[in-house]
Motif scaffolding. Structure first.
Motif, short mmCIF file in Angstrom:
data_model
loop_
_atom_site.label_atom_id
_atom_site.label_comp_id
_atom_site.label_asym_id
_atom_site.label_seq_id
_atom_site.Cartn_x
_atom_site.Cartn_y
_atom_site.Cartn_z
N SER A 159 -3.46 -6.74 -3.68
CA SER A 159 -3.03 -5.40 -3.26
C SER A 159 -1.70 -5.45 -2.51
CB SER A 159 -4.10 -4.76 -2.38
OG SER A 159 -5.32 -4.63 -3.08
N LEU A 160 -1.57 -6.47 -1.64
CA LEU A 160 -0.32 -6.62 -0.90
C LEU A 160 0.84 -6.90 -1.85
CD1 LEU A 160 1.01 -6.78 1.90
CD2 LEU A 160 0.49 -9.24 1.90
N PHE A 161 0.60 -7.73 -2.83
CA PHE A 161 1.65 -8.06 -3.81
C PHE A 161 2.08 -6.82 -4.59
CE2 PHE A 161 2.43 -9.22 -8.33
CZ PHE A 161 3.73 -9.71 -8.16
N ILE A 162 1.11 -6.05 -5.08
CA ILE A 162 1.44 -4.86 -5.87
C ILE A 162 2.20 -3.84 -5.00
CG2 ILE A 162 0.45 -2.87 -7.07
CD1 ILE A 162 -1.80 -4.70 -8.00
N GLY A 163 1.74 -3.67 -3.75
CA GLY A 163 2.41 -2.72 -2.86
C GLY A 163 3.85 -3.12 -2.57
N LEU A 164 4.08 -4.40 -2.25
CA LEU A 164 5.44 -4.86 -1.97
C LEU A 164 6.29 -4.89 -3.24
CD1 LEU A 164 4.68 -7.74 0.57
CD2 LEU A 164 5.53 -5.44 1.05
#
Length: 323
Positions: A159-164
């Motif tokens: 989720s952090l990767f997709i958001g960033l």
């Protein structure tokens, strides 16, 4: 008096706790991350059996081994007088040995053997904390929490990767800020290798195994998942394998394919189902789960015999081979 954001303070404290509890594992994670980022930055394509790929394989094996040795150190038997902080570093022996072993064993079947060793090292994580004493209930609770921690950490990192990633895309298209393609791959390595793994290490249970005996976790959605997905899948899979076994007995022709792998998959799926259902066994309305456990253990025995017989037939016909 200085003002502090509680969330930042919590993150810092958890990170420091992970570093203190898993120092060797933390070093392995950092080394893996920097190695992958260096490969991305220099656009180096790794090939099988080159030193860089061997180094990454060693790190992949060392990650679960170092965790297993740490868990053993925290619950070591009283007769072991070695200081607990030293025991995790004993995992360097098989890790370093594997690296040098790779230098002389680089045949086509070595990757299969490596995957087997990785599987064994993960299994060691499952029971390393229980070598001191057998506590079945604590064992299932521990591994249930370990599995949930793995899912949460992967979801967190993803989720952090997709958001960033979307943030970088927005900066690139809206603000006309140049973002190199390598930045996306660096971000992927940072989120999915470093942050996700450190998050997992923070969630690894640190209670004494004695305390895990009395814990009951019963998420309602997990019960639905077990009752309507895992158990029916197990039943269908075992029914198919029994049908195949009857076909073999009638025809007298043993399979030439992947029957042992299919039996292994059925066994793993069944154990996974039991692991997920463990937190519900104590409830009166879930007595059927106990019956499923008994039926599963009984039904898997003939299938295991069939799988072992299939392996013996292949060894008898072709001798021991890589596959």
């Amino acid at each position: 008096m200085s003002f502090r954001f509680p969330s930042v303070t919590l993150l810092k404290n958890e990170f420091v706790r992970v570093l203190k509890r898993f120092p060797l594992t933390s070093v392995i994670v950092v080394l893996a991350s920097f190695t992958i980022m260096a490969l991305i930055q220099n656009k180096i394509q790794i090939e099988e059996n080159d030193p860089v790929s061997d180094f990454l394989l060693v790190l992949a094996l060392g990650l679960p081994l170092s965790i297993a040795f740490q868990l053993f150190a925290e619950n070591k038997p009283a007769w072991i007088k070695v200081p607990s902080w030293i025991i995790p570093y004993f995992s360097l022996v098989p890790i370093v040995s594997f690296y040098f072993w790779r230098q002389t064993h680089n045949g086509s079947g070595e990757m299969i053997r490596f995957l087997q060793w990785v599987l064994y090292s993960h299994l060691l994580v499952a029971f390393a904390a229980f070598i001191k004493s057998a506590r079945p209930k604590a064992f299932w609770n521990f591994n249930y929490r370990l599995f949930i921690a793995f899912l949460i950490s992967r979801f967190f990192g993803g989720s952090l990767f997709i958001g960033l990633l979307l943030a970088l895309k927005a900066m690139s298209s809206l603000l006309e800020i140049t973002v190199h393609n390598t930045a996306y791959f660096h971000l992927c390595a940072l989120c999915l290798v470093s942050i996700s793994t450190f998050h997992f290490l923070a969630l690894v249970p640190d209670e004494k195994v004695e305390l895990l005996d009395s814990q009951h976790n019963s998420p309602p959605l997990l019960k639905i998942f077990c009752q309507y997905i895992l158990v029916p899948l197990n039943a269908v899979y075992i029914f198919i394998l029994y049908s195949y076994m009857i076909k073999i007995l009638i025809s007298g022709v043993w399979p030439q394919g992947m029957i042992s792998w299919l039996v292994s998959a059925a066994a793993i799926l069944g154990v996974f189902a039991l692991l997920m259902m463990n937190s519900f066994f104590h409830q009166d309305e879930n007595k059927w789960m106990k019956k499923f456990q008994t039926v599963y253990y009984i039904s898997i025995i003939p299938l295991l015999i069939m799988g072992l017989t299939s392996i013996w037939q292949r060894v008898h016909q072709y001798q021991l081979t890589e596959k």
